[in-house]
Design a protein around this motif. Sequence first.
Motif, PDB file in Angstrom:
ATOM      1  N   HIS A 195     -37.264  13.514  51.521  1.00 38.50           N
ATOM      2  CA  HIS A 195     -35.882  13.696  51.112  1.00 38.50           C
ATOM      3  C   HIS A 195     -34.930  12.697  51.767  1.00 38.50           C
ATOM      4  O   HIS A 195     -34.109  12.094  51.072  1.00 38.50           O
ATOM      5  CB  HIS A 195     -35.371  15.119  51.263  1.00 38.50           C
ATOM      6  CG  HIS A 195     -34.156  15.258  50.403  1.00 38.50           C
ATOM      7  ND1 HIS A 195     -34.218  15.492  49.061  1.00 38.50           N
ATOM      8  CD2 HIS A 195     -32.853  15.034  50.664  1.00 38.50           C
ATOM      9  CE1 HIS A 195     -33.019  15.448  48.538  1.00 38.50           C
ATOM     10  NE2 HIS A 195     -32.158  15.175  49.491  1.00 38.50           N
ATOM     11  N   VAL A 249     -34.569   9.469  49.870  1.00 38.11           N
ATOM     12  CA  VAL A 249     -33.616   9.310  48.765  1.00 38.11           C
ATOM     13  C   VAL A 249     -32.314   8.710  49.299  1.00 38.11           C
ATOM     14  O   VAL A 249     -31.708   7.828  48.682  1.00 38.11           O
ATOM     15  CB  VAL A 249     -33.348  10.674  48.100  1.00 38.11           C
ATOM     16  CG1 VAL A 249     -32.267  10.556  47.033  1.00 38.11           C
ATOM     17  CG2 VAL A 249     -34.620  11.227  47.495  1.00 38.11           C
ATOM     18  N   HIS A 266     -37.399  20.865  48.047  1.00 35.23           N
ATOM     19  CA  HIS A 266     -38.512  20.423  47.194  1.00 35.23           C
ATOM     20  C   HIS A 266     -39.618  21.468  47.159  1.00 35.23           C
ATOM     21  O   HIS A 266     -40.602  21.312  46.451  1.00 35.23           O
ATOM     22  CB  HIS A 266     -39.093  19.106  47.701  1.00 35.23           C
ATOM     23  CG  HIS A 266     -38.132  17.963  47.600  1.00 35.23           C
ATOM     24  ND1 HIS A 266     -38.021  17.165  46.491  1.00 35.23           N
ATOM     25  CD2 HIS A 266     -37.207  17.510  48.478  1.00 35.23           C
ATOM     26  CE1 HIS A 266     -37.083  16.256  46.681  1.00 35.23           C
ATOM     27  NE2 HIS A 266     -36.564  16.452  47.888  1.00 35.23           N
ATOM     28  N   GLY A 305     -28.064  17.309  40.699  1.00 34.75           N
ATOM     29  CA  GLY A 305     -28.603  17.574  42.040  1.00 34.75           C
ATOM     30  C   GLY A 305     -28.050  18.864  42.604  1.00 34.75           C
ATOM     31  O   GLY A 305     -28.788  19.668  43.193  1.00 34.75           O
ATOM     32  N   HIS A 347     -33.278  14.073  36.426  1.00 38.14           N
ATOM     33  CA  HIS A 347     -32.369  14.081  37.591  1.00 38.14           C
ATOM     34  C   HIS A 347     -32.733  12.976  38.576  1.00 38.14           C
ATOM     35  O   HIS A 347     -31.883  12.205  39.031  1.00 38.14           O
ATOM     36  CB  HIS A 347     -32.434  15.445  38.288  1.00 38.14           C
ATOM     37  CG  HIS A 347     -31.996  15.399  39.715  1.00 38.14           C
ATOM     38  ND1 HIS A 347     -30.686  15.227  40.082  1.00 38.14           N
ATOM     39  CD2 HIS A 347     -32.706  15.446  40.879  1.00 38.14           C
ATOM     40  CE1 HIS A 347     -30.593  15.196  41.397  1.00 38.14           C
ATOM     41  NE2 HIS A 347     -31.807  15.311  41.910  1.00 38.14           N
ATOM     42  N   MET A 348     -34.019  12.911  38.883  1.00 41.53           N
ATOM     43  CA  MET A 348     -34.499  11.937  39.870  1.00 41.53           C
ATOM     44  C   MET A 348     -34.171  10.501  39.440  1.00 41.53           C
ATOM     45  O   MET A 348     -33.722   9.680  40.250  1.00 41.53           O
ATOM     46  CB  MET A 348     -36.007  12.112  40.022  1.00 41.53           C
ATOM     47  CG  MET A 348     -36.672  11.300  41.067  1.00 41.53           C
ATOM     48  SD  MET A 348     -38.390  11.778  41.146  1.00 41.53           S
ATOM     49  CE  MET A 348     -39.040  11.062  39.662  1.00 41.53           C
ATOM     50  N   HIS A 349     -34.364  10.226  38.147  1.00 36.37           N
ATOM     51  CA  HIS A 349     -34.085   8.857  37.686  1.00 36.37           C
ATOM     52  C   HIS A 349     -32.585   8.579  37.625  1.00 36.37           C
ATOM     53  O   HIS A 349     -32.159   7.452  37.879  1.00 36.37           O
ATOM     54  CB  HIS A 349     -34.761   8.604  36.334  1.00 36.37           C
ATOM     55  CG  HIS A 349     -36.234   8.360  36.466  1.00 36.37           C
ATOM     56  ND1 HIS A 349     -37.156   9.377  36.526  1.00 36.37           N
ATOM     57  CD2 HIS A 349     -36.946   7.215  36.599  1.00 36.37           C
ATOM     58  CE1 HIS A 349     -38.375   8.875  36.677  1.00 36.37           C
ATOM     59  NE2 HIS A 349     -38.285   7.559  36.716  1.00 36.37           N
TER      60      HIS A 349
END
Lengths: 111, 838
Positions: free
Chosen positions: B261, B264, B311, B375, B396-398
């Motif tokens: 995490h 990121v 996560h 997020g 979301h991640m992208h």
Amino acid sequence: MTHPNHPLQLIWGLTLWAIWFVAVYGGLSVACAATDWQRESPLSLNNALLLLATVATVLLLLWLMKRCWRARHPAAGHRRFIAVVSAALYAASALATIAVAVPIMLLPPCV
Amino acid sequence: MTQQSLSFPAKFHQQLEKVWGNLSGWGSLAAVNHTSIGARFMVTGMFFFLVGGLLAMLIRTQLALPQQEILNAEVYNQVFTMHGTVMMFLFAIPVLEGLAMYVVPKMLGARDLVFPRISALGYYCYLFGGLIILSSLVMGIAPAGGWFMYTPLSDATFSPDKGPDFWLIGITFVEISAISAGVELVVSILRTRAPGMTLDKMPIFCWYILAMALMIVFGFPPLILASILLELERAAGWVFFAVDGGGDPLLWQHLFWLFGHPEVYILFLPAAGIVSTLIPVFAGRPLVGYRWVVFAIIVMGFISFGLWVHHMFTVGIPQLAQAFFSIASMLVAIPTAIQIFAWIATLWTGKVTFSLPMLWITGFLIIFVCGGLTGVMLALVPFNWQIHDTHFVVAHMHYVLVGGMFFPLIAGLYYWLPHYSGRMPSHLLGRWAFWLTFVGFNVTFLLMHLTGLLGMPRRIYTYEAGLGWDWLNLLSSVGGFIMSIGIAMLIIDIALHFRFGRPAQHNPWGADTLEWATGTPPGSYNFASIPSVSSRHPLWDNPDLPATIAAGEHHLATIEHGRRETLGTDPINGKIRDITHVPSNSWIPLQTAIVIAMVCLCLLNKIYWGALAAAIVAFIMLFRWSWHNGAHPVAAPVRDDDPVNPPLHSRTFDGPGLWGMVVTLLSNGTLFLSLLFGWFYLWTVAPNWQIPDHKAFSISGLLISGVSLTLAAWVYLNTLKRLRQKNDQHLERRLWISTALGLFHIALLIFIFAAAELQPRAMAHDAILCVMMLYLLLHSGMVVIATLLQALRVRKGYVSRTLPYEPMVLQPLWLYCLSIYWISLAVFLLLPQMRGLS
């Protein structure tokens, strides 16, 4: 390192928050593993200890914030910058501690 | 500035180039200069980006229509695993580190980073590690368990092939590179700023990079430890994650996300640094709320370490613990919002010029805000449970990573491109590239939110028709190809501009920071003379600065000594403390990286004797490297005309090496704490954890060994105390005594270890004790050998009361070894024996 205008003041507040966070999360896990409190309500000894740690941490952070805030006036340039930003960081650390601690009053510890 | 250089500025620049320049031809492989190494990181990173992008295209081709068999399940698993791995580990972090390496010294007013040879080693570790990982794909044996390599899927039972080994060994190799860059950047930012550049005058980009580098220092060790443990489990059968022997697969998830995490934010912070640098330039006014932004950077750096369990919301943890991490996850939105408001306020109050870099910044603002909002949705536990492991998370991640990292990165590349090449990019091609990428990205990933909400899981290689996902997937794939065309145009634009680009005028964007005071393209030495700084915007305050710097009108305008020098300044008040001499071109980093690569290859092929031999050679090379430092004739030999005010850093007690050692030990300490966390975690949580009835080690033997280590450290520290008092009497003899006591401690420790009846293949308890013992032996061995070398250096005349620097560098290592020894004894051995706890 302990002077309110020292740059390390920029990290002490959130370091205290991090230690509190690890202690509360780790302490919760150890307490749940070592005891049989799964059925208890939020009003348990476990939660009371977590709250006590929270109150102590918040009070310490607020005192440190006040110390840095008071140190901003005689100082100038980078010393004043450090005092002001550190005071804000101590305040943020105290708020983060309170925010994360709110569920302690609402949820049973080990369920 | 000397009279000679004033009279002959061209000759002076030639002399600087001769001292600072790379060797020609193959000799450029021995380059250590930060401009070269930074550029190599970025070019290599972009190569890996193209590989990762091709893999993404394969994924989108496969998923474009239902029930396709273009890729079978096994190949698809390899492709999505490698896509994530390549993008996260081989593209995103290295390319940002490369950019930081290139820009930061120039922004600080320094001529190089403080440990340039470590930069070079880091680059080669990254290159070789990346090639090792990529080779598995070429051979068709790539890892297939996802970029997070969860156990038990990745253990020897469920993944008996070599794929996970490539991942674990290759990634660890690459992470050596990341941590070395992290240490390098932290020390450089703290110790080599231009005179007068106090913390409140530091360019905002350097605040971001300082936070990122520190996050790397603290964030990567948990994954390094986890990778070592999993590889030991796979290769040697030691138990850490297998439930039967008292391990727990969730320990892997904790260690991975303890890294994953913060990762990121390690990616977001430098990208946000680019945004905070560029927006004021294109708005033509200073950044609004500099202090608030610094505040937000620090808060984000810390809070992002308290989110890792979000996560793992579905793995089964108490509600109260979930609530802690849910709230912490929402809290991190606040510092992000502060920065966004600061950027909007700067744009609002400025006069914005929409040049190419600004276009990409606008794209960033739109996409990243959307990613941030999803997020916050994911931070809510009930929502998280519903969409866990669906394409919503992929979307979301992208949005966060492409929006929050890739768009600012391209803005930064366009912004600094004229600095590197001296030419401007094409506005036409650049705008086409932006719009195609922006539209393609949103078509691909905006729709993926819907696909996820309709229930499409991640990581499935195909799907049935008629589930409502068909048209969404088809459009996503079309969007993916539009985005690819945009990126292809971007690459074409950058490639063509080197030849056809319009020559750039000096400081073409009207920037305020010192990197634009160098030449464009810059000389290898950055600044012919180093200016003093009195505000955050030196070039806006004094547009003539580039000319006066080139004319040698500022500090350090001498080169006759032939050393590479930059100014060492006080981290707080920015006053000059020393002249830091930095190493020049060297083959040692490349040679060392080759040998470490051999260790990795031997491990992959299970040639363990070869791995051991190569590891020993690697250590010998590293110690040889350390030998060519300080006052050694090839580094900075003692001369009659050595400067005394300020002195060379090797003549002081507090040079950058000491700071580097402390920062490295902070990272190392995080690894040790992760091991302690693993120990307590398994002890309290693992269902089959057992503490054997017999004592693992002879406690009395360990106490004697510990006393010997303590005495060795005491002699060493006492020797330093005398050295500080300018007393070097019996210096060599004292160092030998310390070495001898240390050797006795190591010999006893080896004997105790060999005599113990541990069963690491049967019990996680014993496996962790073995790791602990090896960790202690490694550190004691390093500090004792380093002390032995110090004794030899005293004899050679490289260390004395006038050259006291090197023994000071070792002081924190001695204290660290002492600490970990006694903590290990107390926590791993004495605590379990206390009544009631076992």
